[in-house]
Design an enzyme around this catalytic site. Sequence first.
Site, PDB file in Angstrom:
ATOM      1  N   SER A 116      -6.390   0.244  -2.160  1.00 13.26           N
ATOM      2  CA  SER A 116      -6.420   0.346  -0.460  1.00 13.26           C
ATOM      3  C   SER A 116      -7.548   1.056   0.308  1.00 13.26           C
ATOM      4  O   SER A 116      -9.081  -0.341  -0.435  1.00 13.26           O
ATOM      5  CB  SER A 116      -5.171   0.646  -0.077  1.00 13.26           C
ATOM      6  OG  SER A 116      -4.949   0.502   1.196  1.00 13.26           O
TER       7      SER A 116
ATOM      8  N   ASP B 214       2.010  -8.482  -2.181  1.00 12.86           N
ATOM      9  CA  ASP B 214       1.106  -6.868  -1.548  1.00 12.86           C
ATOM     10  C   ASP B 214       1.612  -7.684  -0.556  1.00 12.86           C
ATOM     11  O   ASP B 214       0.516  -9.223   0.628  1.00 12.86           O
ATOM     12  CB  ASP B 214      -0.177  -6.721  -1.580  1.00 12.86           C
ATOM     13  CG  ASP B 214      -0.861  -5.624  -1.116  1.00 12.86           C
ATOM     14  OD1 ASP B 214      -0.144  -5.063   0.054  1.00 12.86           O
ATOM     15  OD2 ASP B 214      -2.333  -5.143  -0.605  1.00 12.86           O
TER      16      ASP B 214
ATOM     17  N   HIS C 240       0.919  -3.408  -3.689  1.00 12.25           N
ATOM     18  CA  HIS C 240      -0.051  -2.903  -2.993  1.00 12.25           C
ATOM     19  C   HIS C 240      -0.565  -1.925  -3.912  1.00 12.25           C
ATOM     20  O   HIS C 240      -2.046  -2.045  -4.598  1.00 12.25           O
ATOM     21  CB  HIS C 240      -0.368  -2.200  -1.721  1.00 12.25           C
ATOM     22  CG  HIS C 240      -1.056  -2.033  -1.232  1.00 12.25           C
ATOM     23  ND1 HIS C 240      -2.067  -2.291  -0.170  1.00 12.25           N
ATOM     24  CD2 HIS C 240      -1.975  -0.699  -0.661  1.00 12.25           C
ATOM     25  CE1 HIS C 240      -3.189  -1.697  -0.199  1.00 12.25           C
ATOM     26  NE2 HIS C 240      -2.715  -0.496  -0.530  1.00 12.25           N
TER      27      HIS C 240
END
Length: 448
Positions: A161, A365, A425
């Site tokens: 991320s 994601d 994610h």
Amino acid sequence: MELVPWHLAALLLLPSLSPGIALIQPIEEGKEAWDYVTVRSNASMFWWLYYANNPCKNFTELPLIMWLQGGPGGSSTGFGNFEEIGPLDEELKPRKTTWLQSASLLFVDNPVGTGFSFANQSDAYAKNLDMVASDMLVLLQNFFDARPEFKTIPFYIFSESYGGKMAAGISLELYKAMQKGSINCNFAGVALGDSWISPVDSVLSWGPYLYSMSLLDDRSLTDMTKIGEKILDAMNKGLYEWATQLWADAETFVEQDTDGVNFYNILNKNPPESTMKTSPEFTQDHLVRLYHRHVRQLHQDKLSELMNGPIRKKLKIIPDFVTWGEQSSLVFSNMEKDFMKPVINIVDELLEAGINVTIYNGQLDLIVDTMGQEAWLRKLKWPELTAFSQMKRKPLYVNPESNDTSAFYKSHKNLAFYWILKAGHMVPSDQGEMALKMMRMVTGQEES
């Protein structure tokens, strides 16, 4: 500083060693250590190291991996460690897919104020990527000087991320520092997982992705496209703080028109915002929403209780005034003006410098969807990009006897891309076996 057997960590009743003893004791396999580094005046960062635990190899025969969490403000020592790749899960039970079997793991709470890291003054928080990278270089220089056994071991930075954006900037500055001779280590590459490299490319792809998954209809897609155009316009004008606010509005629109799709996995739903508590010092509405979606949920009550209870008791060096995760909202808000800035140019510089760059992304994601990753990838100016793009992907299987495709990947020169299937994610949380296989491939321990 402590040095203890990791496999006894669950007991959390280990005796404490005096400061400095760990540096002169013989280093044994299957140990762990932790400490603070003062990176600036009134700014200290916490790191936690696990030595690789492999029955057939000494830790010196395996790589060292530093894991960087997202947010900014997500704790690596907490979430990455106990929820994704560390030796124990949040129940303090052994994780079957821990990366520790194939690498030593260094978890760092960054930027300053994240996790157990802390700032003593309000102006000590990092404001941009340059400060984040500068702080990390101080920590890394201190770490490698204090633990010279790791100077020659291949060193990789893996990230997730916003951690990917930070990893890119840190990797470039580390490379420059090594060229100058100010840091001595064997930097072998960086892996950018579901990474916030080009925020606008991610947002612009939300509409088409959600539409293809039946989560938006024609009308909603049109509205989402208009929002994306506003964000793009703000970005083109250099209005990054305004772009962050528009991004918060875009997320709210998505939540409303998809009936609460989860940004980290489109097969799940978000909890109602009305159930979320807000920090009293955190009053800007758009930042409140962003913080709760992308940082606060990493610090769920169960994990916070673990880190502020048994783990704090085990570590013994956490100052009384520091509560794990308490400063994370301030970390996030201080980075607002830098949040939407792209770092595609930094990835280009890494590739041009010959640094191994790996990109991996979870199929499910949304916040950093694969479509957005591929979009910014096409913007690279790397001379080998055309050759990379023309290559055919190869399927990957966790079990060689299975026909269940776990991922696709391709690699050319010093760039690799992994499409991880059935993952959101947090790839290691959703597909632990495939994440472990990918890590072993990236570090040269396993062939495809």
